[in-house]
Scaffold this active site. Structure first.
Site, PDB file in Angstrom:
ATOM      1  N   HIS A  97       0.802  -1.236   0.000  1.00  0.00           N
ATOM      2  CA  HIS A  97       0.000   0.000   0.000  1.00  0.00           C
ATOM      3  C   HIS A  97       0.833   1.283   0.000  1.00  0.00           C
ATOM      4  CE1 HIS A  97       0.766   1.017   4.243  1.00  0.00           C
ATOM      5  NE2 HIS A  97       0.788  -0.268   4.445  1.00  0.00           N
TER       6      HIS A  97
HETATM    7  N1  UDP Z   1      -2.030  -6.111   9.172  1.00  0.00           N
HETATM    8  C1  UDP Z   1      -3.247  -6.670   9.556  1.00  0.00           C
HETATM    9  N2  UDP Z   1      -4.146  -6.975   8.578  1.00  0.00           N
HETATM   10  C2  UDP Z   1      -3.883  -6.810   7.256  1.00  0.00           C
HETATM   11  C3  UDP Z   1      -2.621  -6.261   6.877  1.00  0.00           C
HETATM   12  C4  UDP Z   1      -1.722  -5.911   7.875  1.00  0.00           C
HETATM   13  O1  UDP Z   1      -3.506  -6.880  10.740  1.00  0.00           O
HETATM   14  O2  UDP Z   1      -4.742  -7.122   6.429  1.00  0.00           O
HETATM   15  C5  UDP Z   1      -1.091  -5.713  10.226  1.00  0.00           C
HETATM   16  C6  UDP Z   1       0.264  -6.351  10.115  1.00  0.00           C
HETATM   17  O3  UDP Z   1       0.259  -7.584  10.768  1.00  0.00           O
HETATM   18  C7  UDP Z   1       1.164  -5.336  10.770  1.00  0.00           C
HETATM   19  C8  UDP Z   1       0.470  -4.009  10.524  1.00  0.00           C
HETATM   20  O4  UDP Z   1      -0.842  -4.320  10.099  1.00  0.00           O
HETATM   21  O5  UDP Z   1       1.229  -5.525  12.176  1.00  0.00           O
HETATM   22  C9  UDP Z   1       1.207  -3.237   9.457  1.00  0.00           C
HETATM   23  O6  UDP Z   1       0.503  -2.111   9.098  1.00  0.00           O
HETATM   24  P1  UDP Z   1       0.959  -1.161   7.911  1.00  0.00           P
HETATM   25  O7  UDP Z   1       1.500  -1.973   6.799  1.00  0.00           O
HETATM   26  O8  UDP Z   1      -0.224  -0.295   7.646  1.00  0.00           O
HETATM   27  O9  UDP Z   1       2.052  -0.233   8.564  1.00  0.00           O
HETATM   28  P2  UDP Z   1       3.633  -0.290   8.694  1.00  0.00           P
HETATM   29  O10 UDP Z   1       3.991  -1.439   9.580  1.00  0.00           O
HETATM   30  O11 UDP Z   1       4.216  -0.391   7.330  1.00  0.00           O
HETATM   31  O12 UDP Z   1       3.978   1.014   9.325  1.00  0.00           O
END
Ligand code: UDP
Length: 322
Positions: free
Chosen positions: A209
């Protein structure tokens, strides 16, 4: 539980799903002392409310509703509201996590109010100045009075910017406790996977995303094309931002053969991640989770602020070849 702190005396500022995941146990440890402030940066229930529910956290004490606006406006609006809140409530400390606009707003407002600032997950660096998150995390580290760095490398990154001494403590990453708590049992994982009709080790779990992958239609078309041509089934829980972009660019046809769902709740996501053959992701948290549950992850990014995970992947490949 930290008993000696007065009620609602430590402001914990968060606004996105990874912040809830990584601050859940901090909020619990603080107990009544936590004043939980949600910025609304992630405002969709599937990215916000379900995460509070998964960790059985109370709804936030304060909601700022700054979702769905530009980065600058979001940081500005949240900082202004937090500044007012902090002058009314006089918290003894402010806790922020990671590299979001919300974390930066929390840090700026704490600094303006001369309130001690704690940064959880400090010292990560991608050295990629095209990523807004890199600017957010650098700025927050420099404002923080206490940098909680997950790894040796993070401590070294801080030292290279002269953030040293008692301002830095190596803590590990709170995501380890989050995964330990919510990774479902093997039986439950099987059921979750079977609901999608996949075999163990027989599907790819994708989360993509970030702007570098989804904002440009040509690049997004390539990413989706590559996913749909993989020789095993692909499950793609889709961030609302990506779904909107695919619709806007008329790229629905590129999703052929990919199983697309709404974003998954955290327990289902962890269960599926543990059952998958490989994760394909541009997420920071997913890189860490993959290393904790010991599944390989292909990182679809120009850079990573979590190079420690590469070692884990290399070890996994070595182990599976050996
Ligand atoms: N996640 C979730 N469901 C989904 C996709 C991701 O629970 O369908 C969780 C994933 O396990 C992780 C977090 O969302 O803990 C990551 O979020 P994101 O990618 O938005 O943020 P980033 O970690 O890149 O800052």
């Amino acid at each position: 539980m930290i008993q000696e702190l007065p009620p609602k005396s430590i402001a914990v500022v968060l606004g996105t799903r990874p912040e809830v995941v990584k601050l859940a146990n901090v909020i619990r440890e603080l107990g009544d002392a936590a004043l939980v402030v949600h910025s609304g940066q992630h405002y969709d229930d599937s990215l916000s409310k379900v995460f509070f529910e998964a960790f059985e956290l109370a709804t936030p004490d304060v909601e700022l509703n700054v979702g769905g606006i530009s980065r600058g406006a979001q940081i500005g609006k949240a900082t202004r509201q937090l500044d007012e809140l902090f002058s009314q409530r006089s918290p003894q400390a402010v806790v922020v996590q990671g590299d979001t606009n919300t974390a930066l707003a929390g840090a700026l407002a704490a600094n303006a109010g001369e309130i001690p600032l704690v940064h959880i997950e400090a010292g990560l660096r991608s050295f990629d100045r095209l990523m807004p998150e890199e600017h957010n995390r650098v700025a927050v580290d420099h404002l923080a009075d206490l940098c909680c760095a997950p790894t040796d490398l993070n401590v070294a990154n801080l030292a290279a910017e002269s953030i040293i001494g008692p301002r830095v403590v190596e803590t590990g990453n709170t995501i380890v406790e989050a995964v330990d708590e919510l990774l479902p049992s093997i039986e439950r994982r099987r059921e979750i996977r079977a609901d999608f009709g996949f075999e163990f080790d027989g599907f790819v779990l994708a989360t993509l995303h970030r702007p570098e992958n989804v904002d440009d239609p040509d690049r997004l078309a390539v990413v989706l094309g590559e996913l749909s041509s993989l020789p095993i089934p692909v499950l793609y829980p889709m961030h609302p931002r990506t779904a909107a972009t695919i619709e806007r660019f008329g790229l629905d046809g590129k999703l052929e053969g990919i199983t697309v769902t709404e974003p998954l709740d955290y327990v289902s996501f962890l269960g599926l991640a543990a059952e998958s053959a490989v994760l394909v992701s541009d997420s920071g948290g997913v890189q860490e989770e993959a290393s904790i549950i010991k599944r390989p992850v292909a990182v679809v990014r120009r850079s990573t602020e979590r190079p420690e995970v590469q070692g884990t992947f290399a070890q996994l490949v070595e182990r599976s070849i050996g």
